[in-house]
Design a protein around this motif. Sequence first.
Motif, PDB file in Angstrom:
ATOM      1  N   LYS A  80       0.823  -1.202   0.000  1.00 62.11           N
ATOM      2  CA  LYS A  80       0.000   0.000   0.000  1.00 62.11           C
ATOM      3  C   LYS A  80       0.863   1.260   0.000  1.00 62.11           C
ATOM      4  CE  LYS A  80      -4.143  -1.897   2.175  1.00 62.11           C
ATOM      5  NZ  LYS A  80      -5.138  -1.763   3.278  1.00 62.11           N
ATOM      6  N   ILE A  81       0.357   2.292  -0.622  1.00 66.64           N
ATOM      7  CA  ILE A  81       1.024   3.594  -0.645  1.00 66.64           C
ATOM      8  C   ILE A  81       0.783   4.266   0.696  1.00 66.64           C
ATOM      9  CG2 ILE A  81       1.054   5.852  -1.760  1.00 66.64           C
ATOM     10  CD1 ILE A  81       0.108   4.362  -4.330  1.00 66.64           C
TER      11      ILE A  81
ATOM     12  N   GLY B 144      -0.259  12.706   2.180  1.00 64.12           N
ATOM     13  CA  GLY B 144      -0.524  13.701   1.152  1.00 64.12           C
ATOM     14  C   GLY B 144      -0.600  13.140  -0.249  1.00 64.12           C
ATOM     15  N   ASP B 145      -0.225  11.872  -0.449  1.00 64.44           N
ATOM     16  CA  ASP B 145      -0.308  11.248  -1.762  1.00 64.44           C
ATOM     17  C   ASP B 145      -1.778  11.001  -2.093  1.00 64.44           C
ATOM     18  OD1 ASP B 145      -0.326   9.188  -3.891  1.00 64.44           O
ATOM     19  OD2 ASP B 145       1.841   9.142  -3.541  1.00 64.44           O
ATOM     20  N   PRO B 146      -2.253  11.397  -3.276  1.00 69.30           N
ATOM     21  CA  PRO B 146      -3.667  11.190  -3.622  1.00 69.30           C
ATOM     22  C   PRO B 146      -4.067   9.722  -3.673  1.00 69.30           C
ATOM     23  CG  PRO B 146      -2.402  11.935  -5.536  1.00 69.30           C
ATOM     24  CD  PRO B 146      -1.522  12.105  -4.346  1.00 69.30           C
ATOM     25  N   ASP B 147      -3.081   8.840  -3.801  1.00 68.61           N
ATOM     26  CA  ASP B 147      -3.360   7.401  -3.836  1.00 68.61           C
ATOM     27  C   ASP B 147      -3.136   6.736  -2.484  1.00 68.61           C
ATOM     28  OD1 ASP B 147      -4.010   7.319  -6.612  1.00 68.61           O
ATOM     29  OD2 ASP B 147      -1.865   7.462  -7.072  1.00 68.61           O
ATOM     30  N   LEU B 148      -3.076   7.521  -1.434  1.00 68.00           N
ATOM     31  CA  LEU B 148      -2.830   6.986  -0.097  1.00 68.00           C
ATOM     32  C   LEU B 148      -3.833   5.877   0.240  1.00 68.00           C
ATOM     33  CD1 LEU B 148      -1.248   7.308   2.615  1.00 68.00           C
ATOM     34  CD2 LEU B 148      -3.038   8.916   3.317  1.00 68.00           C
TER      35      LEU B 148
ATOM     36  N   GLU C   5      -3.318  -1.194  -7.636  1.00 68.58           N
ATOM     37  CA  GLU C   5      -4.638  -0.576  -7.710  1.00 68.58           C
ATOM     38  C   GLU C   5      -4.561   0.848  -8.253  1.00 68.58           C
ATOM     39  OE1 GLU C   5      -6.725  -2.883  -3.897  1.00 68.58           O
ATOM     40  OE2 GLU C   5      -5.794  -0.909  -3.652  1.00 68.58           O
ATOM     41  N   ALA C   6      -3.504   1.550  -7.901  1.00 69.65           N
ATOM     42  CA  ALA C   6      -3.345   2.940  -8.334  1.00 69.65           C
ATOM     43  C   ALA C   6      -2.741   3.051  -9.734  1.00 69.65           C
ATOM     44  CB  ALA C   6      -2.479   3.694  -7.332  1.00 69.65           C
ATOM     45  N   GLY C   7      -2.372   1.913 -10.324  1.00 70.06           N
ATOM     46  CA  GLY C   7      -1.727   1.951 -11.634  1.00 70.06           C
ATOM     47  C   GLY C   7      -0.335   2.527 -11.583  1.00 70.06           C
TER      48      GLY C   7
ATOM     49  N   ASP D  46       6.315   1.978  -8.571  1.00 70.14           N
ATOM     50  CA  ASP D  46       7.107   3.190  -8.820  1.00 70.14           C
ATOM     51  C   ASP D  46       7.562   3.869  -7.535  1.00 70.14           C
ATOM     52  OD1 ASP D  46       4.909   4.575  -7.835  1.00 70.14           O
ATOM     53  OD2 ASP D  46       4.518   5.704  -9.681  1.00 70.14           O
ATOM     54  N   GLY D  47       7.212   3.304  -6.375  1.00 74.10           N
ATOM     55  CA  GLY D  47       7.728   3.827  -5.116  1.00 74.10           C
ATOM     56  C   GLY D  47       9.119   3.330  -4.792  1.00 74.10           C
TER      57      GLY D  47
END
Length: 856
Positions: free
Chosen positions: A811-812, A816-820, A826-828, A836-837
Motif C-alpha cells: 500500500k502507498i 498527502g499522496d492522492p493514492d494513499l 490498484e493505483a496503476g 514506482d515507489g
Amino acid sequence: MLTAIITLSTASVYYAQQGQDTVSKSKDIEEVILQGVTDIAKDRKTPVAVSTVKAAQIIERLGNQELPEILNTTPSVYATKGGGGFGDSQIVIRGFESRNIAVMVNGMPVNDMEGGTVYFSNWTGLQDVTSTLQVQRGLGSSKLAIASVGGTINFLTKSADMKKGGIIRLGVGNNDYLKTSFAYNTGKSDKGWSSSFLMSRQSGATYIQNTDYESYAYYFALGWEPNKKHNFQFTITGAPQWHDQRSFAPSISDYIKYNPDHDNTPDRTYNSDWGYYTNAEGKRVALSNRSNYYNKPVLMFNWDWNIDEKSKLSTVAYMSNGRGGGTGDIGRVNNRSLTAVVNGQPYFRDADGLYNFDKVFAENGAINVNTAGNGATLIRRASINSHNWYGILANFQHKINDNWNFSVGTDDRYYYGYHYQIASDLYGAQGYKDNSNKNIAPNIITQTYDYKKLSWNPFGGSQVPLENRLGYSNDGEVLWYSGFGQIEYTNDKLSAFLQGSVSNQGYQRIDEFVQDGVTQQRNQTVYRKTGFKNIFGYNIKGGANYNIDGNHNVFANIGYYSKQPFMNTVYPSNQQVVNPQLTNEKIFSAELGYGYRSAKFNANVNVYRTEWKDRALRRTIQIPDVTDAYAEMNGITEIHQGVEIDANYKLNTFLELNGMFSWGDYYYKGNATGTTFDGNNNPLTVAGDSNVTTLYIDKVKVGGTSSNSIPQMTASLGATVKPVKDLSIYAGWRFVGKLYSSIDIATFSNPANQERGVLKLPDYNLTDIGISYKIRLRNNNQYFTIGANVYNLFDTTYIQDGATNTFGSDKITTTGDPDLGKTYQEAGRMYKGIADGNRVFFGFGRTWAANLSFNF
C-alpha cells in the motif's frame, strides 16, 4: 619483475592458442606457478577461474566509462556506475561486493583495512598505467591472507624498464568530458637504470545532473638492475580528485515527476542531491549537498633478489596515505531536516525536485545560534576518512627440483584512520552548535572547509583542530601480521598446490569525544582508547590442474577461510565497547573447471559453490526524516553457487568472436538478526517497540547491501572486425538478468514478506560499439591512433541498481499522496512490472567518447 611476469603470462596464452602444451621442465625459478608477490595465474597451469585484460583493450574500449566497467564481459562480474558520480562505480563478483573482493595493485592489497571497501575514485589513474588487469574469480591464487571471498582483481602497472618511447593522448566525450595525458619511458641504460612517468588531467561531468568533477593522475617509476641478481623498482602513483555526487537513489515516481518533458517517462539524469541559491551578485548558483574529494598516493619499493638459479626473494615495502572525505547535511532548522516533508510535500524542494537553498539560507539566517539548541541550524558537513598505511610483503621461493618448489613469506601492515566531521558550508547560518564533544560542550562551530580547496597534503597529520570537529571524532588503529606458505608440484601434465596462511588482526578504537573514564556506553564506563582487540584468522586452500593433451585441461580447487570481521562489527554502533558476540566469519568454497585450447577456438567452463557463515554487515538505510540511518545485521549465512562459460573464436585475421554466460543461485540460509540506529547512534524502532528484530530471510535471494543490486545471470557476445590493416571495429551485446535489489531490513522484519523475497528488477540488454584506426608514419615507432566509442547505442532505459523492496501489492503510505491507502497495482503505479515507489538508480543513456593519441 613485473615485465617478466607479464611476458610469461602472455607467452603461455599464445602457445595454448596454438594447441601446444605450455608446461616445460625448465629449471629457471621463473617457471614457478605463482611468482613474486603478484601471484599472476597462468593459463593451463594455475587451477583457478581467471580472465585477463590487456592495456590495449583498456585504452581502446574504456573511453569515459568507469574503470571496473571494462570487466563487464567477464563471467559473474557486474560493474555499475553506482550513483553516477565520477569514480563512484561498484563491482560485484559471484554475488560478492567489493569489500569481499581482494583488490590489489602489483600484489599489494588496497581494500580499506577497517571496512574492506574500495573507492575507485581513488584509483582512476590506474587506467593510464595498467599493463595487465587480471580477475581471478573465487578464492584465487594469492598466497596472502586476504578476503578474496568473491575473487581477486590485480592491477599490474607499467614497470620502469619498458621500451623507450612516449605517448600523448587527448580524449573528449559527452557532458564536457576532457582528458589529456602525457607519458614517457626512458628505456634501460647500459648501467641498468630506467624510468617511466605519466601525468594526466580529466574534467567535465557525467551523464547525471550536477556531477562536475576534476581529477589529476601522476605516475613515476624508477628502476635499477645493477646485475642479474638484483632488480630494484621504486613507484609512486596517485589521483587527487573532487567530484559532485548523487548519493541518494530517488524513487521511480520522482524520476517521472521531475522529468522536464512531462511525458510520463523517467528523467534518467535526475539528481536529488543538489539545488540552487542566489549569491550576493544576484546570480543563481548551483550547490551540491553531496560531494567527495580525496588524494591517496601509493609509494612502493620492490626488490627482487635472485639468490641463485633455484632461489629468489621478492620484497615490497609500501606506504599509502589518504586524505579527504565526503559531504552531506547535518542538523535541522525549525525542526526540519533537508529532506523534510510537510503536508505531503518536500519542504525544501522546488518544482523541479531540486533543493531550494534560498529557503534554507533564509531560515538558517533567522536563527540565533548562541541561544538556539544543539543542531538547530541545517548545514553541510564533510565526513573525513583519512589514513596512514604502511606495509611490507616478502616472499621467498625455492625450486627443490624439476617438479617441486615452495614459497614462504610474510604480509605485515599498520593502519591508522582518522574519522571526524567538519563544517563544509553553513548554508547561511551564523554557525552550528554541537554537543557531541563531551570535552568541549556545547561547541559553536563557525569555521568551514571547502572540499574544492581543502589541502590534499597526504603526508600531514590530522588537518583540522579538535574544536572545529562536530558529530564525531574517532580514530581506528589496525595492526596486521600474517605468514603464508605454499608448496607446488609440476610435471608435463599436472600442476598442483597447497597453500595456507595465518594472520592476527588487532583493532583499537580511539574516541576523542568521550570523557575518559567518565562516559557511559552500554552500561560500561569507557575510555578514549579501547586497547587492541586481537583476532586470529587463517585460511587453507589447494588445487590441481591436469592437461589431458595439448587441447584439453581440467582443474579443481577447494579452500576454507576463517575471516576476521570488520572493525564496525568489533565495535558495533560506533561505541567503545567490544561486541560480546564477536565471531569469525567462515567461508568454504569449491570449484571445478574445464578448458579447451586450439589455434582458433578457446573455451572455459567451471562450476563453483561457496558457503559463507556468521557474516556480519552494516548498511545505510533510508528512514523518513532521519539522517544517516544505518542497520547492523548479524548471523547471516549465504550460499553462492553457479556455472560460468566463456569462449573466443578467431575465424580468420579479419574476424574474432567472443562470448560468455554465467548463471548463479545466491540465497540466504537460515534467518538473522538486525538492529537499526540513526546517524548519532541512537536506536531506531523498526518493528514493535525494539530496535532489535529477527530478519526472516531463509531461502531469500541475496540482495545488495547498499543502494546496489546483484544479478544472478549475465551474458555477452562480441565481435571484432579488422577489414584492413590497423583498422579495428568492435561491437558488443550484454545481458543482465535475475537482478535483485538491496536487502531491506524493514521489509524482512515481517515474516509475511519472506516468501516473496527480494525485489527482482527488470532484465535488460545493452549494446556498445567502438572503432580504432592507426595511422603509421615512416618511422614505425611513430603513429597516430584515432578511436571512438558509443555506449548504450540504442539508448535503452534500464534500472542498474535498486535500494528498496516495494512490491505492487504494497500500500502507498506517503502522507498527502492522492493514492494513499491504495496498493501500487490498484493505483496503476507500476513501471516495467515494479512499483514506482521503489528507489533506484537508472543506468546512463547513450554516451560517447573519442580519443586521439600519438606514440613516439
